[in-house]
Design an enzyme around this catalytic site. Structure first.
Site, PDB file in Angstrom:
ATOM      1  N   TYR A 104       0.834  -1.186   0.000  1.00 46.67           N
ATOM      2  CA  TYR A 104       0.000   0.000   0.000  1.00 46.67           C
ATOM      3  C   TYR A 104       0.875   1.244   0.000  1.00 46.67           C
ATOM      4  O   TYR A 104       1.972   1.245   0.585  1.00 46.67           O
ATOM      5  CB  TYR A 104      -0.881   0.041   1.249  1.00 46.67           C
ATOM      6  N   ARG A 153      -2.636 -11.826   3.558  1.00 44.52           N
ATOM      7  CA  ARG A 153      -3.958 -11.415   3.086  1.00 44.52           C
ATOM      8  C   ARG A 153      -4.147 -11.838   1.638  1.00 44.52           C
ATOM      9  O   ARG A 153      -3.264 -11.619   0.802  1.00 44.52           O
ATOM     10  CB  ARG A 153      -4.134  -9.889   3.129  1.00 44.52           C
ATOM     11  N   HIS A 156      -7.163  -8.485  -2.590  1.00 40.38           N
ATOM     12  CA  HIS A 156      -8.486  -7.895  -2.339  1.00 40.38           C
ATOM     13  C   HIS A 156      -8.494  -6.416  -2.661  1.00 40.38           C
ATOM     14  O   HIS A 156      -7.469  -5.750  -2.657  1.00 40.38           O
ATOM     15  CB  HIS A 156      -8.918  -8.122  -0.882  1.00 40.38           C
ATOM     16  N   HIS A 158     -10.681  -2.966  -1.378  1.00 40.82           N
ATOM     17  CA  HIS A 158     -11.628  -2.425  -0.396  1.00 40.82           C
ATOM     18  C   HIS A 158     -12.694  -1.593  -1.108  1.00 40.82           C
ATOM     19  O   HIS A 158     -12.364  -0.801  -1.998  1.00 40.82           O
ATOM     20  CB  HIS A 158     -10.903  -1.523   0.610  1.00 40.82           C
TER      21      HIS A 158
END
Lengths: 232, 199
Positions: A104, A153, A156, A158
């Site tokens: 990120y 994780r 994905h 959000h």
């Protein structure tokens, strides 16, 4: 007369999901106090085109500095519906995600994977009159996190949506079909088994654009709201 | 009913560069901030400040608060509230959003106005929506005002709250050098656990 369908607790994860460690000190532990929805819950903020930048629905372009972002281009599209199958038009959809390497942009993300100078990972769009939304982006990578040994994780994206009112507010995550990490992920697994597949997008060759990007479909179902304005 | 609701998931720790990008200085815009007013907004100016605490009493530094409220006349800026006797304020939308990661003490804050009562017999309040890493479903609560004792005592929603938990919903007023401030701390768990609503 019911103005809105209740939150379906057979669909949503429990507040306290011990396998997901952060939930144990942060999840609501006492019973919720039930109240009848009134004007405060049956209204909510409405945002339109005025909050959209020209490239906000194209995450492959809105963060470019000196070139194209790295990774697999994908199209993510779907419909926002209510429980009666009615489209939810003109509602804001906000999305954020990791880059192709699983990193990120966020300053607190210290995963030892490269940042992509040409990818921010933030976008937003409005649903059209049929409730349809569409993003162009890069497939996010998996990344490690500290929940348990060898925790990763799944890929994905959000999603944050308002729907028509405060009561229909939803924040969720979209996953990808066939991801072996789904079976190992306590955040995904916190969702009741019968509703987990609603978080997994479908690959679609029809959405896929030849020689350009793969396509995935992710439909989102919000609580049903009676559209009839409530009298004072 | 033919379709089932899409399950909620945690907002995670990394929402800031999308949902509160300008507050956190990321190169993206955001739809709403901690300032709900401009110079022309009608109503009593107030500031709301508070922190979100976990079950150990530690302030949560990656929570996000959204507030939604009526204007000074008690009217919500939404087509479902079409009460012509309560005027809309073109300078007040009533929605704010703020993350707890940019202040030294991990507090949130909002610059807004005190709402009018939105229903006859009801106390004025502000709706709160709490998001955080570890919070699988957003949590709904309400802020009521400590200086509205009579209205609070008659409020039908507060009446549904067990008497010994009502004070978790009451924000304390103070006059500061920079104006009227209400403090509203949110406790996710523990003896002081805030009352959260389902509707």
């Amino acid at each position: 007369m019911s103005k809105i369908t209740p939150r379906d607790w057979a669909s949503h994860p429990a507040y306290l999901s011990p396998e997901y460690k952060s939930s144990t000190l942060r999840g609501v532990s006492r019973n919720l106090v039930e109240i009848d929805p009134e004007m405060a819950e049956l209204t909510g903020p409405a945002y339109g085109e005025e909050v959209l930048g020209e490239l906000d629905n194209d995450l492959t372009r809105n963060g470019r500095v000196n070139g194209e972002p790295l990774g697999e281009r994908i199209i993510v599209t779907g419909r926002v519906l209510d429980e009666n199958g009615n489209p939810v038009p003109n509602t804001l959809v906000e999305v954020w995600q990791a880059n192709a390497a699983g990193r990120y942009v966020h300053e607190r993300d210290q995963h030892d994977a490269p940042l992509d100078p040409n990818f921010l990972g933030s976008g937003r769009c409005l649903t059209n009159d049929k409730g349809e939304y569409r993003f162009m982006t890069i497939k996010p990578g998996a990344y490690p996190w500290g929940n348990h040994p060898n925790a990763w994780r799944p890929n994905h994206i959000h999603f944050s949506l308002f729907g028509p009112t405060v009561a229909t507010r939803l924040v969720t995550q979209m996953y990808f079909p066939g991801d072996p990490l789904l079976a190992l992920d306590p955040i995904f697994q916190s969702v009741p088994e019968q509703s987990r597949d609603r978080l997994v997008s479908e690959f679609s060759i029809d959405v896929t654009e030849e020689n350009y990007a793969l396509g995935y479909v992710f439909d989102i179902v919000l609580r049903g709201v009676n559209a009839t304005p409530m009298e004072a | 009913m033919t379709l089932k609701q899409t399950p909620s998931q945690t907002v995670g720790p990394y929402f800031a560069y999308c949902l509160t990008a300008q507050q956190y200085h990321y190169p993206f815009s955001q739809i709403a901030s901690d300032v709900l007013v401009n110079d022309d907004t009608r109503g009593e100016r107030i500031r709301i400040v508070g922190r979100v605490f976990d079950g150990n009493g530690a302030p949560i530094d990656d929570a996000m608060i959204e507030i939604w409220q009526a204007n000074a006349e008690g009217r919500f800026d939404h087509p479902n509230d079409a009460r012509a006797d309560r005027p809309l304020d073109p300078n007040f939308k009533g929605f704010g959003r703020f993350g707890t990661g940019t202040t030294a003490d991990n507090s949130y804050r909002f610059e807004t106005i005190k709402p009018g009562s939105s229903q006859e017999g009801a106390a004025p309040f502000i709706s709160f929506v709490v998001f955080a890493r570890g919070l699988m479903n957003h949590a709904y609560t309400r802020l009521y005002f400590a200086d509205e004792t009579n209205a609070n005592n008659a409020d039908p929603v507060l009446e549904k709250v067990p008497a010994d938990r009502r004070d978790t919903l009451i924000a304390q007023r103070s006059e500061t050098a920079t104006g009227v401030e209400y403090r509203f701390d949110i406790h996710m768990q523990g003896d002081q656990e805030t009352v959260f609503f389902d509707f």
